[in-house]
Design a protein around this motif. Structure first.
Motif, mmCIF file in Angstrom:
data_model
loop_
_atom_site.group_PDB
_atom_site.id
_atom_site.type_symbol
_atom_site.label_atom_id
_atom_site.label_comp_id
_atom_site.label_asym_id
_atom_site.label_seq_id
_atom_site.Cartn_x
_atom_site.Cartn_y
_atom_site.Cartn_z
ATOM 1 N N ARG A 153 39.491 35.270 48.848
ATOM 2 C CA ARG A 153 39.833 34.045 48.133
ATOM 3 C C ARG A 153 38.723 33.645 47.174
ATOM 4 N NH1 ARG A 153 40.549 29.440 51.713
ATOM 5 N NH2 ARG A 153 41.010 28.389 49.749
ATOM 6 N N ILE A 154 37.473 33.859 47.566
ATOM 7 C CA ILE A 154 36.359 33.449 46.704
ATOM 8 C C ILE A 154 36.340 34.288 45.429
ATOM 9 C CG2 ILE A 154 34.577 34.968 47.652
ATOM 10 C CD1 ILE A 154 34.044 31.260 46.921
ATOM 11 N N TYR A 155 36.657 35.590 45.548
ATOM 12 C CA TYR A 155 36.692 36.430 44.352
ATOM 13 C C TYR A 155 37.808 35.970 43.416
ATOM 14 C CZ TYR A 155 37.869 40.242 41.246
ATOM 15 O OH TYR A 155 38.173 40.972 40.132
ATOM 16 N N LEU A 156 38.980 35.692 43.942
ATOM 17 C CA LEU A 156 40.112 35.311 43.105
ATOM 18 C C LEU A 156 39.873 33.968 42.426
ATOM 19 C CD1 LEU A 156 42.927 36.516 45.503
ATOM 20 C CD2 LEU A 156 42.275 37.559 43.321
ATOM 21 N N ALA A 157 39.228 33.033 43.115
ATOM 22 C CA ALA A 157 38.869 31.761 42.485
ATOM 23 C C ALA A 157 37.866 31.989 41.361
ATOM 24 C CB ALA A 157 38.302 30.795 43.516
ATOM 25 N N THR A 158 36.908 32.892 41.595
ATOM 26 C CA THR A 158 35.926 33.212 40.566
ATOM 27 C C THR A 158 36.595 33.852 39.359
ATOM 28 O OG1 THR A 158 34.254 33.583 42.293
ATOM 29 C CG2 THR A 158 33.768 34.451 40.107
ATOM 30 N N TYR A 159 37.530 34.754 39.608
ATOM 31 C CA TYR A 159 38.264 35.420 38.529
ATOM 32 C C TYR A 159 39.055 34.406 37.707
ATOM 33 C CZ TYR A 159 40.917 39.193 36.299
ATOM 34 O OH TYR A 159 41.475 40.048 35.390
ATOM 35 N N GLY A 160 39.679 33.448 38.390
ATOM 36 C CA GLY A 160 40.425 32.417 37.682
ATOM 37 C C GLY A 160 39.537 31.542 36.820
ATOM 38 N N GLU A 161 38.417 31.083 37.390
ATOM 39 C CA GLU A 161 37.501 30.246 36.616
ATOM 40 C C GLU A 161 36.899 31.015 35.440
ATOM 41 O OE1 GLU A 161 36.730 27.151 36.552
ATOM 42 O OE2 GLU A 161 37.549 26.349 38.413
ATOM 43 N N LEU A 162 36.623 32.294 35.630
ATOM 44 C CA LEU A 162 36.045 33.101 34.555
ATOM 45 C C LEU A 162 36.970 33.148 33.348
ATOM 46 C CD1 LEU A 162 34.092 35.150 33.282
ATOM 47 C CD2 LEU A 162 35.238 36.933 34.630
ATOM 48 N N HIS A 163 38.249 33.407 33.577
ATOM 49 C CA HIS A 163 39.167 33.641 32.467
ATOM 50 C C HIS A 163 39.900 32.393 31.979
ATOM 51 C CE1 HIS A 163 38.739 37.999 32.422
ATOM 52 N NE2 HIS A 163 38.732 37.959 33.739
ATOM 53 N N LEU A 164 40.006 31.373 32.834
ATOM 54 C CA LEU A 164 40.802 30.202 32.454
ATOM 55 C C LEU A 164 40.032 28.891 32.532
ATOM 56 C CD1 LEU A 164 44.084 31.120 34.385
ATOM 57 C CD2 LEU A 164 43.651 31.422 31.939
ATOM 58 N N GLY A 165 38.837 28.902 33.089
ATOM 59 C CA GLY A 165 38.115 27.652 33.284
ATOM 60 C C GLY A 165 36.681 27.708 32.819
ATOM 61 N N THR A 166 35.766 27.661 33.768
ATOM 62 C CA THR A 166 34.344 27.572 33.471
ATOM 63 C C THR A 166 33.840 28.721 32.609
ATOM 64 O OG1 THR A 166 34.078 26.512 35.629
ATOM 65 C CG2 THR A 166 32.076 27.265 34.530
ATOM 66 N N GLY A 167 34.421 29.893 32.774
ATOM 67 C CA GLY A 167 33.961 31.069 32.047
ATOM 68 C C GLY A 167 34.082 30.956 30.544
ATOM 69 N N ARG A 168 34.844 29.989 30.068
ATOM 70 C CA ARG A 168 34.948 29.795 28.625
ATOM 71 C C ARG A 168 33.644 29.262 28.044
ATOM 72 N NH1 ARG A 168 40.272 26.234 28.340
ATOM 73 N NH2 ARG A 168 39.150 25.252 30.075
ATOM 74 N N CYS A 169 32.796 28.677 28.894
ATOM 75 C CA CYS A 169 31.507 28.131 28.442
ATOM 76 C C CYS A 169 30.308 28.853 29.044
ATOM 77 C CB CYS A 169 31.414 26.647 28.800
ATOM 78 S SG CYS A 169 32.690 25.608 28.052
ATOM 79 N N HIS A 170 30.525 29.628 30.105
ATOM 80 C CA HIS A 170 29.411 30.283 30.791
ATOM 81 C C HIS A 170 29.743 31.751 31.058
ATOM 82 C CE1 HIS A 170 27.236 26.525 31.657
ATOM 83 N NE2 HIS A 170 28.442 25.993 31.838
ATOM 84 N N GLU A 171 28.855 32.639 30.642
ATOM 85 C CA GLU A 171 29.026 34.062 30.923
ATOM 86 C C GLU A 171 28.279 34.488 32.171
ATOM 87 O OE1 GLU A 171 28.006 36.431 27.551
ATOM 88 O OE2 GLU A 171 29.976 36.143 26.633
#
Length: 333
Positions: free
Chosen positions: A192-210
């Motif tokens: 679950r932690i990986y999938l949440a990270t994947y979601g934030e990367l592509h649709l959330g926080t990842g838009r501002c942080h690499e």
């Protein structure tokens, strides 16, 4: 997480690897695929030819740079054709099973929840499949592009008797039972932690942080790691396990010292624990990391809230390899 992947052959593995590179990068040239994959040019050529023959990718020209640039003939690029598809996400939590149907962009179309009896384990796969079939009938969905299920360490232990070995065996058994019930639909089991990270990367926080680290109040013994815009899994897929010696906040501070992320993301599960966790982690980073690192780290709530894992699962659902079902959740260390 020790991946157990039953690929039909090394050629199939190479083909799926090339497919994912093209899918994640929107479009890629043949030389870029060779460089990114690390595979021989001949292997890349065979994989590309098979993908073209099957229609999973298409070939075109990159737009020219314009007159006077010396660019010559535009290089040929490969991309995944855009086609509407519907996938499913299943999240096995301690007290319930969340099920969602959504599109390839991670947008949720409909959801349902199955409440579990305390201490119950063993028949989650059947309950999840029953719930998924009901959702598909209600939305008149006749086929799914894939099903991605998220499983926590605590649920894995309950599914297989509470032992440490459960963290290895339970995900595999659950994956097989889901695959047997769902027939030709590709299934992937992940943490679950990986999938949440994947979601934030592509649709959330990842838009501002690499470069960021993701924590979840319900999973205090592990984190998701994103480095240079990609989720980092480590050599055998279990990166992110936290030591118990320094406590949660102290461990996060150590991770920040080691990786120098620009953000620590607390995945918001809707509980009051998020605000407290943000404050606690902020204090630990300020106290335990070098000043330059502490100054460069934000501690923020995830942009996707409680839906990060589900939306990450829906994104992944359209990418599950056709040649095999995958289990990526492995033993805790």
């Amino acid at each position: 997480m020790s991946p157990a992947v039953d690929m039909a052959s090394p050629r199939d593995w190479a083909m799926e690897h090339i497919y994912r590179l093209i899918q994640e990068s929107t479009s890629m040239t043949r030389p870029a695929l060779v460089a990114r994959s690390g595979l021989p040019a001949s292997t890349v050529g065979h994989a590309v030819a098979r993908l073209l023959d099957s229609g999973r990718i298409v070939e075109g020209e990159r737009p020219p740079k314009g007159p006077g640039t010396g660019s010559g003939r535009p290089p040929r690029v490969f991309r995944v054709p855009v086609a509407p598809s519907v996938g499913a996400a299943i999240s096995f939590r301690a007290d319930r099973i969340d099920i969602a149907i959504g599109d390839a962009r991670g947008r949720v179309l409909t959801t349902s929840t199955i409440t579990l009896e305390p201490g119950r384990g063993g028949d989650e796969a059947e309950l999840a499949c029953d719930g998924l079939e009901a959702l598909c009938q209600a939305r008149q969905v006749s086929a799914l592009s894939g099903v991605v299920a998220g499983l926590s360490s605590s649920r894995a232990r309950l599914l297989d008797g509470g032992s440490r070995a459960a963290l290895r065996s339970a995900p595999h058994r659950l994956g097989r039972r889901l695959a047997d019930r769902l027939g030709d639909t590709a299934v992937e089991i992940d943490s679950r932690i990986y999938l949440a990270t994947y979601g934030e990367l592509h649709l959330g926080t990842g838009r501002c942080h690499e470069n960021f680290v993701l924590c979840h109040p319900a999973e205090p013994d592990e984190v998701g790691i994103v480095l240079n815009g990609r989720v980092y899994r480590g050599g055998v897929g279990i990166a992110g396990r936290l030591p118990a010696t320094r406590g949660f906040a102290g461990s996060i501070a150590s991770v920040c010292t080691l990786l120098n992320p620009t953000a620590v993301v607390i995945s918001d599960d809707g509980s009051e624990a998020v605000a407290s966790m943000i404050s606690t982690v902020r204090q630990a980073i300020d106290a335990l990391t070098p000043p330059a690192i502490a100054a460069g780290v934000e501690v923020v709530a995830g942009e996707l809230g409680a839906g990060a894992g589900v939306r990450g699962s829906l994104l992944r659902a359209g990418q599950v390899p056709r040649v095999a079902n995958l289990t990526r959740l492995g033993p805790s260390r």
